[in-house]
Design a protein around this motif. Sequence first.
Motif, PDB file in Angstrom:
ATOM      1  N   ARG A  15      18.454 -18.842 107.777  1.00 30.29           N
ATOM      2  CA  ARG A  15      19.650 -18.594 107.105  1.00 30.29           C
ATOM      3  C   ARG A  15      19.558 -17.532 105.985  1.00 30.29           C
ATOM      4  O   ARG A  15      18.609 -17.611 105.089  1.00 30.29           O
ATOM      5  N   ALA A  16      20.319 -16.578 105.780  1.00 31.08           N
ATOM      6  CA  ALA A  16      20.238 -15.672 104.627  1.00 31.08           C
ATOM      7  C   ALA A  16      20.449 -16.447 103.206  1.00 31.08           C
ATOM      8  O   ALA A  16      21.394 -17.225 102.949  1.00 31.08           O
ATOM      9  N   THR A  17      19.616 -15.863 102.186  1.00 32.05           N
ATOM     10  CA  THR A  17      19.786 -16.429 100.946  1.00 32.05           C
ATOM     11  C   THR A  17      20.128 -15.208 100.072  1.00 32.05           C
ATOM     12  O   THR A  17      20.484 -14.293 100.438  1.00 32.05           O
ATOM     13  N   LEU A  18      20.788 -15.818  98.666  1.00 35.03           N
ATOM     14  CA  LEU A  18      21.000 -14.739  97.656  1.00 35.03           C
ATOM     15  C   LEU A  18      20.000 -13.555  97.644  1.00 35.03           C
ATOM     16  O   LEU A  18      20.320 -12.273  97.691  1.00 35.03           O
ATOM     17  N   MET A  22      29.589  -7.521  99.118  1.00 36.09           N
ATOM     18  CA  MET A  22      30.247  -8.325 100.397  1.00 36.09           C
ATOM     19  C   MET A  22      29.805  -7.657 101.605  1.00 36.09           C
ATOM     20  O   MET A  22      29.600  -8.284 102.637  1.00 36.09           O
ATOM     21  N   ASP A  23      29.580  -6.433 101.533  1.00 39.52           N
ATOM     22  CA  ASP A  23      29.007  -5.788 102.714  1.00 39.52           C
ATOM     23  C   ASP A  23      27.690  -6.161 103.327  1.00 39.52           C
ATOM     24  O   ASP A  23      27.627  -6.556 104.403  1.00 39.52           O
ATOM     25  N   ALA A  24      26.838  -6.427 102.420  1.00 35.75           N
ATOM     26  CA  ALA A  24      25.536  -6.913 102.761  1.00 35.75           C
ATOM     27  C   ALA A  24      25.758  -8.146 103.093  1.00 35.75           C
ATOM     28  O   ALA A  24      25.018  -8.968 104.033  1.00 35.75           O
ATOM     29  N   ALA A  25      26.601  -9.166 102.287  1.00 39.34           N
ATOM     30  CA  ALA A  25      26.892 -10.669 102.621  1.00 39.34           C
ATOM     31  C   ALA A  25      27.493 -10.586 104.164  1.00 39.34           C
ATOM     32  O   ALA A  25      26.857 -11.578 104.774  1.00 39.34           O
ATOM     33  N   VAL A  81      29.069 -12.509  92.315  1.00 46.07           N
ATOM     34  CA  VAL A  81      30.190 -12.043  93.261  1.00 46.07           C
ATOM     35  C   VAL A  81      30.669 -13.024  94.338  1.00 46.07           C
ATOM     36  O   VAL A  81      31.592 -13.376  94.343  1.00 46.07           O
ATOM     37  N   MET A  82      29.728 -13.935  94.772  1.00 42.73           N
ATOM     38  CA  MET A  82      29.860 -14.972  95.674  1.00 42.73           C
ATOM     39  C   MET A  82      30.969 -15.972  95.246  1.00 42.73           C
ATOM     40  O   MET A  82      31.765 -16.543  95.563  1.00 42.73           O
ATOM     41  N   ARG A  83      30.636 -16.243  93.704  1.00 46.04           N
ATOM     42  CA  ARG A  83      31.542 -17.123  93.176  1.00 46.04           C
ATOM     43  C   ARG A  83      32.653 -16.779  92.347  1.00 46.04           C
ATOM     44  O   ARG A  83      33.229 -17.576  91.636  1.00 46.04           O
ATOM     45  N   ASN A  84      32.699 -15.591  92.699  1.00 46.12           N
ATOM     46  CA  ASN A  84      33.960 -14.844  91.982  1.00 46.12           C
ATOM     47  C   ASN A  84      34.307 -14.966  90.490  1.00 46.12           C
ATOM     48  O   ASN A  84      35.013 -15.226  89.751  1.00 46.12           O
ATOM     49  N   ALA A  85      32.994 -14.795  89.729  1.00 38.73           N
ATOM     50  CA  ALA A  85      32.777 -14.803  88.481  1.00 38.73           C
ATOM     51  C   ALA A  85      33.740 -13.532  87.987  1.00 38.73           C
ATOM     52  O   ALA A  85      33.855 -12.332  88.520  1.00 38.73           O
TER      53      ALA A  85
END
Lengths: 340, 340
Positions: A14-17, A50-53, A34-38
Amino acid sequence: MTNRPTTTTEKPQRATLRDVATLAGVSEISVSRVMRNAPNISDGLRERVMDAANTLSYTPNRLAGALKNQSSNLVAVVLPSMSNDVFSTVLDGIDAVLDEHGLNAVLGLSEYDRDRELRVVRDLLSWSPMGIILTGLHHDETVAGMIAQLDIPVVQIMETEGRPLGSAVGMSHTKAAETAADFLFAKGYRRFGYIGAWSERPNRSRARRLAFEARLASMGAPLVAATILEERSSALAGSAATADLRARHPEIDCIFYANDDLALGGLFHALAEGIDVPNALGLMGFNGIGTGKATPLPLSSIQTPRYEIGAMAARLILRDPGEADRVVDLGFEIFEGGTT
Amino acid sequence: MTNRPTTTTEKPQRATLRDVATLAGVSEISVSRVMRNAPNISDGLRERVMDAANTLSYTPNRLAGALKNQSSNLVAVVLPSMSNDVFSTVLDGIDAVLDEHGLNAVLGLSEYDRDRELRVVRDLLSWSPMGIILTGLHHDETVAGMIAQLDIPVVQIMETEGRPLGSAVGMSHTKAAETAADFLFAKGYRRFGYIGAWSERPNRSRARRLAFEARLASMGAPLVAATILEERSSALAGSAATADLRARHPEIDCIFYANDDLALGGLFHALAEGIDVPNALGLMGFNGIGTGKATPLPLSSIQTPRYEIGAMAARLILRDPGEADRVVDLGFEIFEGGTT
DNA sequence: CGGCTAATTGACAACGTTACCAATTCGGAT
DNA sequence: ATCCGAATTGGTAACGTTGTCAATTAGCCG
């Protein structure tokens, strides 16, 4: 684990931060933001992250976030049973609203057993849910204590008569039964029977019967007889109980049932026996389920707003923390039908 | 937070291992080992810890444990819908077995929408469930990828014909439909109709219809006409569709329905119209729900083992990690009833 | 170009528990 | 009383994320 490879072609991992951050060339904290839209994130950073995620199929580990926050976006839902479609409709309503707000239901069934409910509540609370939905207004004191300790919103569903732990949404079962009594009396029925099941679990079923009886008595038409089955509700049980009750009390001209499953059974029995419904015998159920709308004589019933109860329960869970607890009575309707 | 008071009379605070350890005069690790029932613990220690834990109403923070373990005792359950009682019975079976083993279901509903299912799966997987139960055998590839990444047991329910992602439990819808065709043909029916709903979501409903058609054709009694409604199944819709189909094809002598709700509607229509069931018209449903057992003419139906499907799915999730994936076909039964 | 302010990015430590292994205690034998 | 082995108890660091605040960067104005 401290020197995990940034790419791996072996066992899926599983990928992590950290993995996303390495690939995107930014810090873990930026990935998180980014992931929690701060707010205050440049378009460039957002895109790289986002690309990396997406490349790594990153999904957040909600366990970690919830632990840090001491709260999750789970809502504990404790229902008594899934054995009829009353609570499946309620759960449908709950899920619809939770889903709109990105929350998930974690489910426990109490089977109308107080000790089991206590255990289920304890289990579900161990997930730090942001709220809990309970069924009915009467619970073991320990349940109340556990919920109070977590200081999370609690909504109790189905009943509105009593002191809720927090908010409540449902309807008045007393008023519903009284309205049924009035309605049937106004139809001209005078000699009443009542059929219930499962030893009158839940209490609100018993409360309805008592209110029905009291109302009839106050109108000078005391209940002739009541049958409370030990088994669960079903159309088959309702059919047999109707035959039995009428054999023992042939003078009965109207039967009120604890729910529509039982009432449908009574109706099927009447159809099979050629009993003149509604003239020689009236039949009324409780809940207003879909099947009862299609019967040759649509089933007279108290129409209960089950989906709306579920949806409102979820909305009450989601309301602003500063907003006061409240009791929402969604009422009921008389579905006249053709059996009375 | 590092110097939290051991007792507090202010805002309720969830007790942690540390609080219990302080009260019991032991280490946090010992408290943990007692609470998770680790071996080699003296009775004395156990008693001191349990006393302290009960005094403080300690409930474990499962978020923390699951994070450390990289796994939880949640099982993700993705169902298509709660709008009829098929899946409430399945969920009942799932919960019964999970509960016996101290697990909880975290629920998502896909509404038979592929994109929504993808989102629901992603949401549920973010809780590190120890397993996932999906409905049907056909899912977006991304779903498969996400599950593979977590390397957790997956069980797909309801169907057994196809390549599952892991294990599967259900029945052969093709065989059920063929068996229905054989059964009805043997009863002497020759001119068949079929009624389905909700644009044949799910695919297995469509597969049943196709198999039913093919079987009839192979016996020289091709399907006269099929009606596939756009709306969801209900007895009312079944009643209307039956009336419509027979008006357009009065030669039809038997109708097979996608499910019992529709079939009950057909039966109610027949009862109301005084149609001679089963002689002038045969009616058969699918699922064998309880209401259909009590109708004046019990509804002929393919009896499906929904509770057992749920229970077996949970058992397959719980099986030994070393055990191979498998497909469990629980079969079905013909409930002859009285409508054919 | 330099200074200032606002926007953006990153560091730190925390959340509560647990697997593994080390340290301590207990019990039995001599 | 001492020693050894088994039983029991405890320490360490990890899990993956996030709120808060510090550090850095970017943009604007003179």
